[in-house]
Scaffold this active site. Sequence first.
Site, short mmCIF file in Angstrom:
data_model
loop_
_atom_site.label_atom_id
_atom_site.label_comp_id
_atom_site.label_asym_id
_atom_site.label_seq_id
_atom_site.Cartn_x
_atom_site.Cartn_y
_atom_site.Cartn_z
N SER A 14 0.87 -1.07 -0.03
CA SER A 14 0.12 -0.08 0.00
C SER A 14 1.10 1.24 0.00
CB SER A 14 -0.84 0.01 1.28
OG SER A 14 -1.54 1.22 1.19
N LYS A 63 -12.95 -5.14 4.88
CA LYS A 63 -13.86 -4.07 4.59
C LYS A 63 -15.20 -4.11 5.05
CE LYS A 63 -11.53 -1.83 0.75
NZ LYS A 63 -11.58 -1.34 -0.61
N ASN A 84 -14.37 1.45 4.06
CA ASN A 84 -12.84 1.65 3.72
C ASN A 84 -12.12 2.78 4.71
OD1 ASN A 84 -13.78 3.89 2.63
ND2 ASN A 84 -12.12 3.88 1.03
N ASP A 99 -14.70 4.66 -1.52
CA ASP A 99 -14.15 3.70 -2.68
C ASP A 99 -14.88 4.14 -3.85
OD1 ASP A 99 -11.82 2.66 -1.85
OD2 ASP A 99 -13.07 0.79 -1.37
N GLY A 120 -15.67 -9.65 -10.01
CA GLY A 120 -15.41 -9.95 -8.78
C GLY A 120 -16.47 -9.39 -7.91
N GLY A 122 -16.09 -8.67 -4.26
CA GLY A 122 -15.88 -8.42 -2.83
C GLY A 122 -16.20 -6.91 -2.60
N GLY A 123 -15.64 -6.47 -1.48
CA GLY A 123 -15.99 -5.31 -1.15
C GLY A 123 -15.75 -4.07 -2.13
N TYR A 207 -3.00 -1.19 -8.69
CA TYR A 207 -2.11 0.00 -9.26
C TYR A 207 -0.53 -0.54 -9.13
CZ TYR A 207 -1.88 1.08 -4.31
OH TYR A 207 -1.91 1.17 -2.82
N GLY A 227 -5.46 1.38 -11.21
CA GLY A 227 -6.22 1.86 -9.97
C GLY A 227 -5.56 3.22 -9.22
P1 NDP Z 1 -12.14 -8.73 -1.28
O1 NDP Z 1 -11.26 -9.67 -0.64
O2 NDP Z 1 -13.38 -8.47 -0.56
O3 NDP Z 1 -12.61 -9.58 -2.45
C1 NDP Z 1 -11.95 -10.08 -3.59
C2 NDP Z 1 -12.43 -10.69 -4.70
O4 NDP Z 1 -11.53 -11.16 -5.56
C3 NDP Z 1 -13.43 -11.99 -4.71
O5 NDP Z 1 -14.72 -11.69 -5.48
C4 NDP Z 1 -12.63 -12.92 -5.13
O6 NDP Z 1 -13.38 -14.06 -5.83
C5 NDP Z 1 -11.89 -12.36 -6.00
N1 NDP Z 1 -10.71 -13.11 -6.29
C6 NDP Z 1 -9.58 -13.46 -5.63
N2 NDP Z 1 -8.52 -14.00 -6.28
C7 NDP Z 1 -9.00 -14.35 -7.42
C8 NDP Z 1 -8.50 -14.93 -8.50
N3 NDP Z 1 -7.28 -15.67 -8.40
N4 NDP Z 1 -9.17 -15.26 -9.67
C9 NDP Z 1 -10.42 -14.73 -9.54
N5 NDP Z 1 -10.99 -14.12 -8.58
C10 NDP Z 1 -10.41 -13.81 -7.53
O7 NDP Z 1 -11.20 -7.64 -1.65
P2 NDP Z 1 -11.40 -6.18 -2.05
O8 NDP Z 1 -12.69 -6.02 -3.02
O9 NDP Z 1 -11.48 -5.34 -0.74
O10 NDP Z 1 -9.98 -5.76 -2.87
C11 NDP Z 1 -9.84 -6.21 -4.20
C12 NDP Z 1 -8.74 -5.23 -4.87
O11 NDP Z 1 -8.93 -4.08 -4.87
C13 NDP Z 1 -7.67 -5.54 -4.09
O12 NDP Z 1 -6.36 -5.85 -4.83
C14 NDP Z 1 -7.13 -4.37 -3.31
O13 NDP Z 1 -5.82 -3.88 -3.17
C15 NDP Z 1 -7.92 -3.43 -4.69
N6 NDP Z 1 -8.35 -2.06 -4.18
C16 NDP Z 1 -7.96 -0.90 -5.09
C17 NDP Z 1 -8.40 0.46 -4.36
C18 NDP Z 1 -7.91 1.63 -5.36
O14 NDP Z 1 -8.05 2.66 -4.83
N7 NDP Z 1 -7.24 1.53 -6.47
C19 NDP Z 1 -9.32 0.68 -3.57
C20 NDP Z 1 -9.88 -0.99 -3.01
C21 NDP Z 1 -9.26 -1.73 -3.37
P3 NDP Z 1 -13.94 -15.36 -4.75
O15 NDP Z 1 -15.45 -14.61 -4.34
O16 NDP Z 1 -14.13 -16.36 -5.76
O17 NDP Z 1 -13.08 -15.56 -3.57
#
Ligand code: NDP
Length: 263
Positions: A14, A63, A84, A99, A120, A122-123, A207, A227
Site C-alpha cells: 500500500s 472492509k 474503507n 471507494d 469480482g 468483494g468489497g 495499481y 487503480g
Molecule cells: P475482497 O477480498 O473483498 O474480494 C476479492 C475478490 O477477488 C473476490 O470476488 C474473489 O473471488 C476475487 N478473487 C480473488 N482471487 C481471485 C483469483 N485468483 N481469480 C479470480 N477472482 C479472484 O477484496 P477487495 O474487494 O477489498 O479488494 C480487491 C482489490 O481491490 C485488491 O487488490 C485491492 O488492493 C484493490 N483495491 C484498490 C483500490 C484503489 O483505490 N485502487 C481501492 C480498494 C481496493 P471469490 O469470491 O471467488 O473468492
Amino acid sequence: MKYFAVIGDPVSHSISPILHNMAIFELGLDAVYTRYHLKKSSEIINAFISLGLSGANVTIPHKEFALALCDEASSMAKNIGSANTLVFKNNKIYAYNTDGLGFLKSISDFSEIKSALVIGAGGTAKAIAYILKQNFIDVEILNRSLDRLEGFKQAYECYTWNDFLPKNYDLVINTTSASLRDDLLPAPIEILTPIISSSRYAFDVIYGKTTPFLHLAIQNNLVCKDGLDMLLHQAVLAFNLFFDNDLDEYEIQKAMQKALRLL
Ligand code: NDP
C-alpha cells in the site's frame, strides 16, 4: 499528535502512508500515518483501539467486517455494504466508504458509459457497482465463486464462470485481487477475450503494475486505466473525513499528487 493507519492483509504494497503523510506535511497538521498488517478481520476494531488510532483506512480483506463491527456507519457505507474508512469521534468508531466516489472521479474522463461488467464480488466490487448504478449505468457482475454473489443478486444480473453469457459492455472493471500477489487473470482467458474485444474501456483497481488483465485490454486497443487515480481520489476523501471534512479537497489532492510524482 493524531495517529492514522492503513489496515490490511497484505498491506506492505500500500502506498497510502506516502500519500497521507505528504498531505499531513504539506497542510501542516500534527499527525502521522502508518500501515498495520492484520490477519484476522474480526480483530479490526480491537486493532484500531489498541493502536490508539484517530482514523484508519481499511483494505483487503477487512472492509465488510469494518462495516459490521463499527458503532455507526454513513448511508453510503451501509448501501455499499462495506467500509474503507474508520474515524474515531465522540468515543465512537464511525465507518465510511470513499471507494465508490473515488472510482467515479477516476473515470470522469471516460465518455458515454451506459453499461459495465464488474469482475469480482468483494468489497471493492460492491462500492463500484453501487456508484455506477446510482449513476444510471447498467451493471452486471461476474465472479469466480457463487457464494459472494448472494449479496448482489437482488440488484444486479450475476454470473459465475460457469453460467456467464458474454455481452457487449462499454466498460469492464477488474475488482478482484487476482494478480495482486501473482500473475493470474481474474477469469479464464476464453471468458475474458470476447468481453474485452467488444468493450471500449478497461479499468483495473490494482495499481503499480500492468496486470495480465490490463495487458489483455491494451492488446485489444481499449482505453485503459489502473487503480492509481481511484486510490488518489478515495484517499483525498478519506483524509478529509479524518479531519472533520474541514480541509480544502483541492489542497489535499495537490499534496497527494506531489507524493505520487516522487514515487
Ligand atoms: P475482497 O477480498 O473483498 O474480494 C476479492 C475478490 O477477488 C473476490 O470476488 C474473489 O473471488 C476475487 N478473487 C480473488 N482471487 C481471485 C483469483 N485468483 N481469480 C479470480 N477472482 C479472484 O477484496 P477487495 O474487494 O477489498 O479488494 C480487491 C482489490 O481491490 C485488491 O487488490 C485491492 O488492493 C484493490 N483495491 C484498490 C483500490 C484503489 O483505490 N485502487 C481501492 C480498494 C481496493 P471469490 O469470491 O471467488 O473468492
